[in-house]
Write a protein that holds these residues in place. Sequence first.
Motif, PDB file in Angstrom:
ATOM      1  N   ILE A  14       0.817  -1.208   0.000  1.00 14.71           N
ATOM      2  CA  ILE A  14       0.000   0.000   0.000  1.00 14.71           C
ATOM      3  C   ILE A  14       0.860   1.271   0.000  1.00 14.71           C
ATOM      4  O   ILE A  14       0.341   2.357  -0.137  1.00 14.71           O
ATOM      5  N   TRP A  15       2.144   1.114   0.137  1.00 11.71           N
ATOM      6  CA  TRP A  15       3.034   2.268   0.078  1.00 11.71           C
ATOM      7  C   TRP A  15       3.181   2.693  -1.368  1.00 11.71           C
ATOM      8  O   TRP A  15       3.351   1.880  -2.263  1.00 11.71           O
ATOM      9  N   VAL A  16       3.164   3.964  -1.572  1.00 11.07           N
ATOM     10  CA  VAL A  16       3.371   4.494  -2.912  1.00 11.07           C
ATOM     11  C   VAL A  16       4.554   5.452  -2.860  1.00 11.07           C
ATOM     12  O   VAL A  16       4.547   6.416  -2.101  1.00 11.07           O
ATOM     13  N   ILE A  17       5.552   5.160  -3.657  1.00  5.30           N
ATOM     14  CA  ILE A  17       6.731   6.023  -3.747  1.00  5.30           C
ATOM     15  C   ILE A  17       6.570   6.904  -4.968  1.00  5.30           C
ATOM     16  O   ILE A  17       6.304   6.415  -6.071  1.00  5.30           O
ATOM     17  N   VAL A  18       6.711   8.203  -4.787  1.00  4.58           N
ATOM     18  CA  VAL A  18       6.630   9.136  -5.911  1.00  4.58           C
ATOM     19  C   VAL A  18       8.051   9.385  -6.415  1.00  4.58           C
ATOM     20  O   VAL A  18       8.884   9.920  -5.704  1.00  4.58           O
ATOM     21  N   TYR A  19       8.292   8.972  -7.654  1.00  3.16           N
ATOM     22  CA  TYR A  19       9.610   9.144  -8.259  1.00  3.16           C
ATOM     23  C   TYR A  19       9.739  10.493  -8.960  1.00  3.16           C
ATOM     24  O   TYR A  19      10.826  11.046  -9.050  1.00  3.16           O
ATOM     25  N   TYR A  20       8.620  10.991  -9.483  1.00  2.67           N
ATOM     26  CA  TYR A  20       8.658  12.287 -10.168  1.00  2.67           C
ATOM     27  C   TYR A  20       7.260  12.879 -10.169  1.00  2.67           C
ATOM     28  O   TYR A  20       6.284  12.191 -10.454  1.00  2.67           O
ATOM     29  N   ARG A  21       7.196  14.167  -9.846  1.00  5.67           N
ATOM     30  CA  ARG A  21       5.933  14.909  -9.944  1.00  5.67           C
ATOM     31  C   ARG A  21       6.262  16.214 -10.655  1.00  5.67           C
ATOM     32  O   ARG A  21       7.080  17.001 -10.197  1.00  5.67           O
ATOM     33  N   GLY A  22       5.675  16.390 -11.805  1.00  2.39           N
ATOM     34  CA  GLY A  22       5.956  17.588 -12.585  1.00  2.39           C
ATOM     35  C   GLY A  22       4.740  17.999 -13.381  1.00  2.39           C
ATOM     36  O   GLY A  22       3.667  17.393 -13.269  1.00  2.39           O
ATOM     37  N   PRO A  23       4.907  19.016 -14.193  1.00  3.12           N
ATOM     38  CA  PRO A  23       3.767  19.484 -14.981  1.00  3.12           C
ATOM     39  C   PRO A  23       3.306  18.413 -15.970  1.00  3.12           C
ATOM     40  O   PRO A  23       4.068  17.976 -16.819  1.00  3.12           O
ATOM     41  N   GLY A  24       2.103  17.952 -15.793  1.00  2.00           N
ATOM     42  CA  GLY A  24       1.509  17.016 -16.732  1.00  2.00           C
ATOM     43  C   GLY A  24       1.786  15.551 -16.477  1.00  2.00           C
ATOM     44  O   GLY A  24       1.266  14.700 -17.190  1.00  2.00           O
ATOM     45  N   ILE A  25       2.592  15.214 -15.473  1.00  2.00           N
ATOM     46  CA  ILE A  25       2.899  13.804 -15.236  1.00  2.00           C
ATOM     47  C   ILE A  25       3.294  13.554 -13.781  1.00  2.00           C
ATOM     48  O   ILE A  25       3.923  14.401 -13.150  1.00  2.00           O
ATOM     49  N   VAL A  26       2.875  12.374 -13.278  1.00  2.00           N
ATOM     50  CA  VAL A  26       3.298  11.896 -11.965  1.00  2.00           C
ATOM     51  C   VAL A  26       3.733  10.443 -12.161  1.00  2.00           C
ATOM     52  O   VAL A  26       2.988   9.633 -12.724  1.00  2.00           O
ATOM     53  N   VAL A  27       4.950  10.135 -11.714  1.00  2.00           N
ATOM     54  CA  VAL A  27       5.473   8.772 -11.821  1.00  2.00           C
ATOM     55  C   VAL A  27       5.620   8.230 -10.406  1.00  2.00           C
ATOM     56  O   VAL A  27       6.346   8.801  -9.602  1.00  2.00           O
ATOM     57  N   THR A  28       4.903   7.157 -10.121  1.00  2.00           N
ATOM     58  CA  THR A  28       4.979   6.537  -8.801  1.00  2.00           C
ATOM     59  C   THR A  28       5.418   5.082  -8.945  1.00  2.00           C
ATOM     60  O   THR A  28       5.599   4.584 -10.049  1.00  2.00           O
ATOM     61  N   SER A  29       5.517   4.412  -7.809  1.00  2.00           N
ATOM     62  CA  SER A  29       5.910   3.006  -7.814  1.00  2.00           C
ATOM     63  C   SER A  29       4.811   2.096  -8.377  1.00  2.00           C
ATOM     64  O   SER A  29       5.085   0.957  -8.722  1.00  2.00           O
ATOM     65  N   HIS A  30       3.584   2.601  -8.501  1.00  2.00           N
ATOM     66  CA  HIS A  30       2.474   1.778  -8.983  1.00  2.00           C
ATOM     67  C   HIS A  30       1.893   2.229 -10.316  1.00  2.00           C
ATOM     68  O   HIS A  30       1.316   1.407 -11.028  1.00  2.00           O
ATOM     69  N   TYR A  31       2.017   3.500 -10.649  1.00  2.00           N
ATOM     70  CA  TYR A  31       1.380   3.993 -11.868  1.00  2.00           C
ATOM     71  C   TYR A  31       2.090   5.233 -12.404  1.00  2.00           C
ATOM     72  O   TYR A  31       2.881   5.867 -11.721  1.00  2.00           O
ATOM     73  N   ILE A  32       1.767   5.539 -13.664  1.00  2.00           N
ATOM     74  CA  ILE A  32       2.171   6.791 -14.302  1.00  2.00           C
ATOM     75  C   ILE A  32       0.881   7.492 -14.685  1.00  2.00           C
ATOM     76  O   ILE A  32       0.058   6.928 -15.403  1.00  2.00           O
ATOM     77  N   GLU A  33       0.718   8.696 -14.166  1.00  2.00           N
ATOM     78  CA  GLU A  33      -0.506   9.439 -14.434  1.00  2.00           C
ATOM     79  C   GLU A  33      -0.193  10.686 -15.246  1.00  2.00           C
ATOM     80  O   GLU A  33       0.673  11.477 -14.871  1.00  2.00           O
ATOM     81  N   THR A  34      -0.884  10.816 -16.361  1.00  2.00           N
ATOM     82  CA  THR A  34      -0.775  12.017 -17.184  1.00  2.00           C
ATOM     83  C   THR A  34      -2.132  12.706 -17.173  1.00  2.00           C
ATOM     84  O   THR A  34      -3.064  12.223 -16.539  1.00  2.00           O
TER      85      THR A  34
END
Length: 144
Positions: free
Chosen positions: A7-27
């Motif tokens: 259930i832990w989510v690590i955020v590798y990158y959060r920037g304009p238009g994108i979030v990269v985590t340990s479970h998903y990439i959200e645009t």
Amino acid sequence: MALRPEIWVIVYYRGPGIVVTSHYIETGEARHRIRDLRAIRRAEAAERYAHLLALGFGVVEVGVSAGLAVAYGSALVIVAGLIAAAATAAALILRERRDARWATLEATSGNRRVVLYRSRSTREFQRVRRAVIRAVEADRDPRP
């Protein structure tokens, strides 16, 4: 009470238009689970091919003008062809310096190709790319 690691989510990158985590990439358009992504690759936008096509036509233009100059015995035709080719080359060089190419991060999700990220900024693109690599490696790590 211990927290479960899934259930832990690590955020590798959060920037304009994108979030990269340990479970998903959200645009802005979609959310892609890391586990569903395959064949992640970098691609350049098709603008590069237009430059190469224009350069090829410039070479053909010089060849045709040289042929016509020889056929008609006119140095004026070759000069006109060289001026036109030089103008084409100058326009391509100036545009290349001013407009950076689009770099695209693509992947296969299911049976379709998806675009994860696009940017003209090499620096931002590399940050997102490294974050995606870290997320994929962490997802495939066999350790519990």
